[in-house]
Design a protein around this motif. Structure first.
Motif: not given
Length: 536
Positions: A120-124, A286-290
């Motif tokens: 999830l974090s990688w793709f985001a 952090l910003l990408s996930n948000i």
């Protein structure tokens, strides 16, 4: 020793393959440390000087700079349109081949390497860095612009054709840009993690150039990468500032002109500097996930507010249009719609290519432990599917409003940066959704800026992953400065200036990418041979 079939490589053949990557070069060995920086001489000096010269000349001679940029954009479009389209097609075929061929089982970092980030974090991160601002800016404006003939029409099919409008939009945002990113990202990741080379563009040419990559050949390659990255980012930041300013004018009634756009660039660059200092884990991730959560919420709202049945119909139209037009739009021979594809396809291809060092290196930095097949599937296929959904919701929704004669979009695209807000204005909770759209643009702005600063920082420090903080700040500030200069000298035709900046730096880097494919193909074939016989 692993079991294998076929001819076993001779010991001298194995030694020859391993010797290809036998180099005494160490990251930072030729760097100059001064004023809190770690400068890779001469890449840092040449790149920074050329960019600062552009800024100074733009300030002193704005009209001359504007004319030079515009004439360059037109000349490149007329003389090298075939190169951009042909190269784009080759990149897609190359990446698809890597998924299918046996080299797909090569793992980045070695066969025992483990991924650093979850899926999830990688793709985001890769998606937010890859085209976040662009999707916000063009998702409504581009298909509606084609549908109403405001931007011209692909293949001269005429206005009012939703299939052609959505198909051409997907052509610009589907497989081709992600294939361009994938080539650079995989090349950087493989040579850094599997061969222990610096995470910089020059390393990817080692099979072709050998130790010459550490000399002037490499300096030229890395300098082109820095220039392409910075002007590609400046294009995106300029578009983001235009859209954020238009959104604020639309929502709050403030002046959305140049001064507001410059103020936005200054403010967001300041925030990006803080994020750059915090690094990938504390800032970008952090910003990408948000941002992905906010983008998902806005997407679901638009799908529901526009009607799920209408969305499903638009999705079908988008997919069919993409399938129907991907080959005709990729053909540079005998085209009659030259105005369309010079203004749009050539611009988009140059933009993606100029972004590729930045996005590619960023994706490479977060992709250790993935196999080539897993990597390419995630980088190529998944973003395309997400883009189909996004364009169907926003672009299809905008076209529906035009068909029904609803709102300002029915009269065509007046300002590209306003199109998204004009569409949202005809849906419930306009103030909330428009505010969320502005937030999305600004945060995509930040993630693009700080990701780009980290990448340029790595290139100009000779491939170091932990270059000094003052150096990161320098590049973040310079990106914002160039974006502001392009907007200022472009004036009312700021979009043309932004396009010219991307196209001018994208052209030479297209040649670099074509040779990069050759180098990567050679290296992966050799690596597969070593793995197959238990030597890697």
């Amino acid at each position: 020793m692993s079991e294998h079939k076929g001819r076993r490589p001779k010991p001298e053949e194995i030694k020859r393959i391993e010797r290809i990557y036998d180099t005494d070069y160490e990251v930072g060995q030729d760097n100059i440390k001064a004023m809190g920086m770690d400068i890779h001489n001469p890449v840092f000096v040449i790149s920074a000087t050329l960019i600062l010269v552009f800024v100074v000349l733009s300030l002193i001679l704005p009209e001359v700079s504007k004319e030079a940029l515009e004439s360059t954009r037109v000349w490149i479009g007329e003389q090298f349109d075939w190169l951009f389209l042909t190269a784009g097609n080759l990149f897609v075929l190359f990446c698809l081949a890597l998924i299918i061929l046996p080299v797909g089982k090569v793992r980045l970092g070695g066969q025992d390497a483990k991924p650093e980030f979850g899926y999830l974090s990688w793709f985001a991160m890769l998606f937010a860095a890859g085209m976040g601002i662009g999707l916000m800016f063009w998702a409504v404006a581009e298909p509606v612009g084609y549908f109403t003939e405001w931007f011209g029409t692909p293949l001269n099919v005429g206005g009012g054709d939703a299939t052609a409008s959505l198909g051409a939009t997907m052509y610009h945002w589907g497989l081709h840009p992600w294939a361009i990113y994938g080539v650079v990202a995989l090349s950087l990741a493989f040579f850094a993690y599997n061969k222990g080379m610096p995470l910089t563009i020059r390393s990817t040419f080692y099979p072709l150039l050998g130790d010459r990559v550490w000399g002037w050949f490499g300096h030229v390659i890395d300098t082109l990468a820095v220039l392409a990255t910075l002007f590609g980012l400046a294009t995106s930041l300029g578009l983001g500032a235009q859209q954020a300013a238009s959104g604020m004018a639309f929502l709050f009634g403030v002046d959305g002109g140049l001064m507001t756009q410059i103020a936005i660039i200054i403010g967001i660059t300041a925030i990006a500097v803080i994020s750059v200092i915090r690094g990938i884990h504390g800032g970008v991730r952090l910003l990408s996930n948000i941002n992905m959560l906010v983008a998902l919420a806005l997407l679901i709202f638009v799908m529901i507010a526009g009607g799920l049945i209408a969305f499903a119909a638009n999705a079908g139209t988008t997919v069919w249009g993409y399938v129907q037009y991907i080959l005709p739009l990729g053909n540079p021979v005998g085209r009659e719609d030259t105005t369309f594809y010079h203004s749009w396809t050539v611009f988009f291809w140059a933009w993606w290519i100029s972004w590729s060092p930045f996005v590619g290196m960023f994706i490479a930095r977060v992709s250790k432990g993935r196999t080539v097949r897993e990597f390419m599937t995630a980088v190529l296929i998944l973003p395309m599917l997400v883009t189909v959904v996004w364009m169907s919701a926003f672009g299809g929704g905008g076209i529906d409003q035009v068909r029904e004669g609803v709102g300002e979009l029915a009269g065509g695209i007046g300002e590209s940066s306003l199109a998204l807000f004009q569409m949202l204005n005809e849906m419930p909770f306009t103030s909330i959704t428009s505010f969320l759209a502005i937030v999305l643009v600004l945060v995509f702005f930040i993630t693009s800026s700080d990701s780009g600063s980290l990448v340029i920082d790595s290139i100009t420090s000779g491939g170091k992953l932990d270059a000094p903080t003052p150096q990161r700040i320098f590049w973040a500030v310079l990106e914002g400065t160039v974006a502001g200069m392009l907007l200022a000298i472009g004036g009312d035709a700021a979009l043309n200036a932004l396009q010219a900046g991307a196209i001018s730096t994208g052209l030479p880097f297209t040649i670099v990418l074509l040779f990069m494919c050759v180098s990567l193909g050679i290296a992966l074939y050799q690596e597969l041979k070593l793995i197959k016989h238990g030597y890697a």
